[in-house]
Write an enzyme that holds these catalytic residues in place. Structure first.
Site, PDB file in Angstrom:
ATOM      1  N   GLU A   1      47.636  36.985  36.105  1.00 56.26           N
ATOM      2  CA  GLU A   1      46.760  37.393  37.218  1.00 56.26           C
ATOM      3  C   GLU A   1      47.540  38.337  38.119  1.00 56.26           C
ATOM      4  O   GLU A   1      48.594  37.955  38.646  1.00 56.26           O
ATOM      5  CB  GLU A   1      46.273  36.186  38.023  1.00 56.26           C
ATOM      6  CG  GLU A   1      45.216  35.386  37.288  1.00 56.26           C
ATOM      7  CD  GLU A   1      44.590  34.276  38.130  1.00 56.26           C
ATOM      8  OE1 GLU A   1      44.499  34.423  39.366  1.00 56.26           O
ATOM      9  OE2 GLU A   1      44.193  33.260  37.520  1.00 56.26           O
TER      10      GLU A   1
ATOM     11  N   TYR B   1      49.354  38.604  43.564  1.00 53.69           N
ATOM     12  CA  TYR B   1      48.327  39.530  44.050  1.00 53.69           C
ATOM     13  C   TYR B   1      48.901  40.440  45.133  1.00 53.69           C
ATOM     14  O   TYR B   1      49.760  40.019  45.918  1.00 53.69           O
ATOM     15  CB  TYR B   1      47.142  38.740  44.623  1.00 53.69           C
ATOM     16  CG  TYR B   1      46.263  38.139  43.541  1.00 53.69           C
ATOM     17  CD1 TYR B   1      45.301  38.894  42.903  1.00 53.69           C
ATOM     18  CD2 TYR B   1      46.428  36.808  43.144  1.00 53.69           C
ATOM     19  CE1 TYR B   1      44.488  38.352  41.894  1.00 53.69           C
ATOM     20  CE2 TYR B   1      45.627  36.266  42.143  1.00 53.69           C
ATOM     21  CZ  TYR B   1      44.663  37.042  41.527  1.00 53.69           C
ATOM     22  OH  TYR B   1      43.871  36.517  40.532  1.00 53.69           O
TER      23      TYR B   1
ATOM     24  N   GLU C   1      36.398  35.531  34.896  1.00 58.10           N
ATOM     25  CA  GLU C   1      36.205  34.132  35.290  1.00 58.10           C
ATOM     26  C   GLU C   1      34.741  33.886  35.635  1.00 58.10           C
ATOM     27  O   GLU C   1      34.014  34.818  36.024  1.00 58.10           O
ATOM     28  CB  GLU C   1      37.101  33.854  36.508  1.00 58.10           C
ATOM     29  CG  GLU C   1      36.984  32.437  37.046  1.00 58.10           C
ATOM     30  CD  GLU C   1      38.082  32.094  38.051  1.00 58.10           C
ATOM     31  OE1 GLU C   1      38.807  33.006  38.493  1.00 58.10           O
ATOM     32  OE2 GLU C   1      38.204  30.900  38.387  1.00 58.10           O
TER      33      GLU C   1
ATOM     34  N   ASN D   1      45.694  26.174  34.749  1.00 57.05           N
ATOM     35  CA  ASN D   1      45.837  27.360  35.594  1.00 57.05           C
ATOM     36  C   ASN D   1      46.243  26.936  36.998  1.00 57.05           C
ATOM     37  O   ASN D   1      45.685  25.967  37.542  1.00 57.05           O
ATOM     38  CB  ASN D   1      44.489  28.102  35.665  1.00 57.05           C
ATOM     39  CG  ASN D   1      44.470  29.186  36.731  1.00 57.05           C
ATOM     40  OD1 ASN D   1      45.070  30.242  36.567  1.00 57.05           O
ATOM     41  ND2 ASN D   1      43.815  28.907  37.869  1.00 57.05           N
ATOM     42  N   GLU D   2      47.200  27.620  37.574  1.00 56.93           N
ATOM     43  CA  GLU D   2      47.648  27.355  38.950  1.00 56.93           C
ATOM     44  C   GLU D   2      47.723  25.852  39.215  1.00 56.93           C
ATOM     45  O   GLU D   2      47.072  25.322  40.131  1.00 56.93           O
ATOM     46  CB  GLU D   2      46.760  28.089  39.971  1.00 56.93           C
ATOM     47  CG  GLU D   2      46.829  29.591  39.764  1.00 56.93           C
ATOM     48  CD  GLU D   2      46.387  30.454  40.948  1.00 56.93           C
ATOM     49  OE1 GLU D   2      45.746  29.930  41.868  1.00 56.93           O
ATOM     50  OE2 GLU D   2      46.705  31.662  40.923  1.00 56.93           O
TER      51      GLU D   2
ATOM     52  N   GLN E   1      39.923  41.180  38.439  1.00 55.13           N
ATOM     53  CA  GLN E   1      39.268  40.720  37.248  1.00 55.13           C
ATOM     54  C   GLN E   1      38.413  41.856  36.689  1.00 55.13           C
ATOM     55  O   GLN E   1      38.231  42.870  37.364  1.00 55.13           O
ATOM     56  CB  GLN E   1      38.414  39.512  37.560  1.00 55.13           C
ATOM     57  CG  GLN E   1      39.212  38.314  38.083  1.00 55.13           C
ATOM     58  CD  GLN E   1      38.404  37.015  38.060  1.00 55.13           C
ATOM     59  OE1 GLN E   1      37.295  36.952  37.569  1.00 55.13           O
ATOM     60  NE2 GLN E   1      38.982  35.961  38.626  1.00 55.13           N
TER      61      GLN E   1
END
Ligand code: AHR
Length: 515
Positions: free
Chosen positions: A319, A264, A48, A195-196, A368
């Protein structure tokens, strides 16, 4: 004292169970399911415009003293080739829904300078844009995965991006691409539609987003999606099952190929704990979150199956990874953190979970790639180091596009402070050449665990072993000692009578590979 007398068959049964129980855990390999291939895209990455991920991490510019190819660091290119990076997601993350791709094409002097509002408020000069990214993917042999701007963009903008990168004939965007020096299209297959969207993508409700998704997805291709795009809807955060339910219910199957999930391994969002000096308590909590991926996948799939019994829509975990407090003295918006043996445990166990769900999980992206969150590489000016996570990714390349061998595990627990987690995780596959590979992880912080692997009908020849382990969970590679943690040859296993007995040291990742 009362004496026990056993009849002969019972005695035999007890002896065989005793020999089984002599190992801490038992694994049985089942016959391979020919139809289930572990997609190499499970081993995907994500870069990103965030902190030092793109600028400094990947891209130093063609005029840099750091050896580079068209501005991208040669050391990173080589490192990513060595793990056979299958795909790379870009330009975000949250940044994707602020990104206007036309800002990043054409002569540098014409590219606007913008503010990266999500990540540190820093200046973004758009010097790394669509051509840089797609050419890099070509150089790496990786499939690009472009995340489109739905939150602050327009339908035409995304539809133009598809035309710009994919149209071979005569069209306004193909003309523009040619004017910018690229004759042939790149043929980008993987597209994220925002995204999100429940958060940084626009704080939308799933119902609102599902409608918006339908509109965007419609104009990305034609009636039959003859361009063969793989369109991925912005998915749920962790256990937001309602989000998945609404998307699966409201989006027609001909408009969607994948639905995403983000999870996460974070202890608590307002105090994530240190990346290196963590306690056993923090380690246990991190692993609790990491192993929860199994439950999340099962529950999201259960919902998806309700609306998609034919399994046409894939689950894409685009992710995942460990997230800790940033390294002291670094910009809090840059999400720079070190990477220890704890991260190797997250990687090994999570990748085993993905492998074992390869029938439905067709892609995943570690967050990432460089200098951000659970990175595979860290850079400091001309120096670069490979993290323990990198080494796990390298060890697991043998599973890319291999046939899944389902496993049954009768495990043993890692117990801490009265709470328990499964200590052992395992997955197995058979390569095109017919070679068996078994990846094993022991997350226990102190205990060596022995595992008996029953090969069942499979015949395995001689095997090689490789291990990633260290003296302390907190151990990591530094710029002064980049080789502190590297995989070593592993010999602590025996093959006899259709079984393999393996001794796994505490917090270790082992790969057994048939020769
Ligand atoms: O990976 C960092 C951020 O985490 C991404 O930009 C966002 O999608 C997620 O919240």
């Amino acid at each position: 004292m009362k004496k026990f007398k056993f009849s002969f068959p019972i005695f035999l049964f007890m002896c065989s169970s005793l020999s089984v129980l002599a190992q801490d855990a038992q694994v049985s390999l089942q016959s391979p399911e020919d139809s289930v291939v572990i997609s190499r895209h499970i081993y995907g990455h994500f870069a990103e415009h965030l902190g030092r991920s793109i600028y400094d991490g990947l891209y130093v510019g063609p005029d840099s003293d750091i050896p580079n190819t068209d501005g991208v660091r040669n050391d990173i290119i080589q490192a990513l080739k060595d793990i056979q990076i299958p795909n790379l997601r870009w330009p975000g993350g949250c940044f994707a829904d602020t990104y206007h791709w036309k800002d990043g094409i054409g002569p540098q002097e014409d590219r606007p300078t913008i503010v990266n509002t999500w990540w540190g408020g820093v200046t973004e000069d758009n010097s790394f844009g669509t051509h840089n990214f797609l050419n890099l993917c070509e150089e790496l042999g990786a499939e690009p995965y472009l995340a489109g701007n739905v939150g602050s963009g327009e339908v035409k903008e995304l539809s133009d991006w598809v035309q710009y990168v994919n149209h071979d004939g005569v069209s306004p965007m193909a003309k523009l691409r040619r004017e910018n020096g690229r004759e042939k299209p790149w043929n980008v297959k993987y597209w994220g539609v925002g995204n999100e969207m429940w958060g940084c993508g626009g704080n939308m409700t799933p119902e609102f987003y599902a409608n918006l998704y339908r509109q965007y997805a419609t104009f990305m291709g034609d009636w039959n999606n003859s361009g063969g795009l793989f369109r991925i809807a912005s998915g749920a955060s962790e256990d937001d099952y309602h989000w998945t339910e609404v998307l699966m219910r409201d989006i027609p199957k001909h408009l969607i190929e994948g639905v995403a999930l983000h999870s996460y391994s974070v202890i608590e969002w307002n105090d994530k704990g240190p990346a290196v000096e963590f306690s056993e308590d923090q380690y246990f909590k991190t692993m609790t979150k990491a192993l929860r991926m199994e439950e999340l996948i099962n529950k999201h799939l259960e919902i998806m199956d309700k609306y998609d019994p034919e399994h046409e829509v894939a689950l894409v975990v685009d992710e995942w990874g460990g997230w800790y407090n940033v390294e002291e003295g670094t910009n809090p918006g840059f999400l720079y953190q070190q990477n220890t043996m704890r991260d190797a445990m997250i990687a090994g166990a999570t990748l085993n979970i993905f492998n074992n769900h390869a029938d439905r999980v067709k892609m995943a992206n570690l967050a990432q790639t460089v200098n951000v969150l659970q990175a595979v590489a860290l850079t400091k000016e001309e120096k670069m180091l490979l993290t323990p996570t990198y080494h796990v990714m390298r060890m697991y390349t043998v599973h890319h596009d291999a046939t899944l061998i389902p496993v049954e595990l009768n495990g043993v627990n890692y117990t801490y402070n009265g709470k328990s987690l499964p200590a052992i995780s395992v997955s197995a596959s058979k390569s095109e050449e017919g070679k068996i590979h078994i990846s094993l992880v022991n997350i226990d912080s102190k205990k060596t665990n022995t595992v008996e692997i029953n090969l069942g009908d499979l015949e395995a020849g001689k095997m090689d072993g490789e291990i990633l382990s260290s003296a302390n969970l907190q151990d990591h590679n530094t710029f002064d000692d980049p080789g502190n943690i590297t995989p070593k040859e592993f010999k602590d296993f025996k093959i006899k009578n259709g079984t393999i007995e393996v001794t796994l040291p505490p917090f270790s990742v082992v790969m057994l590979s048939e020769k």
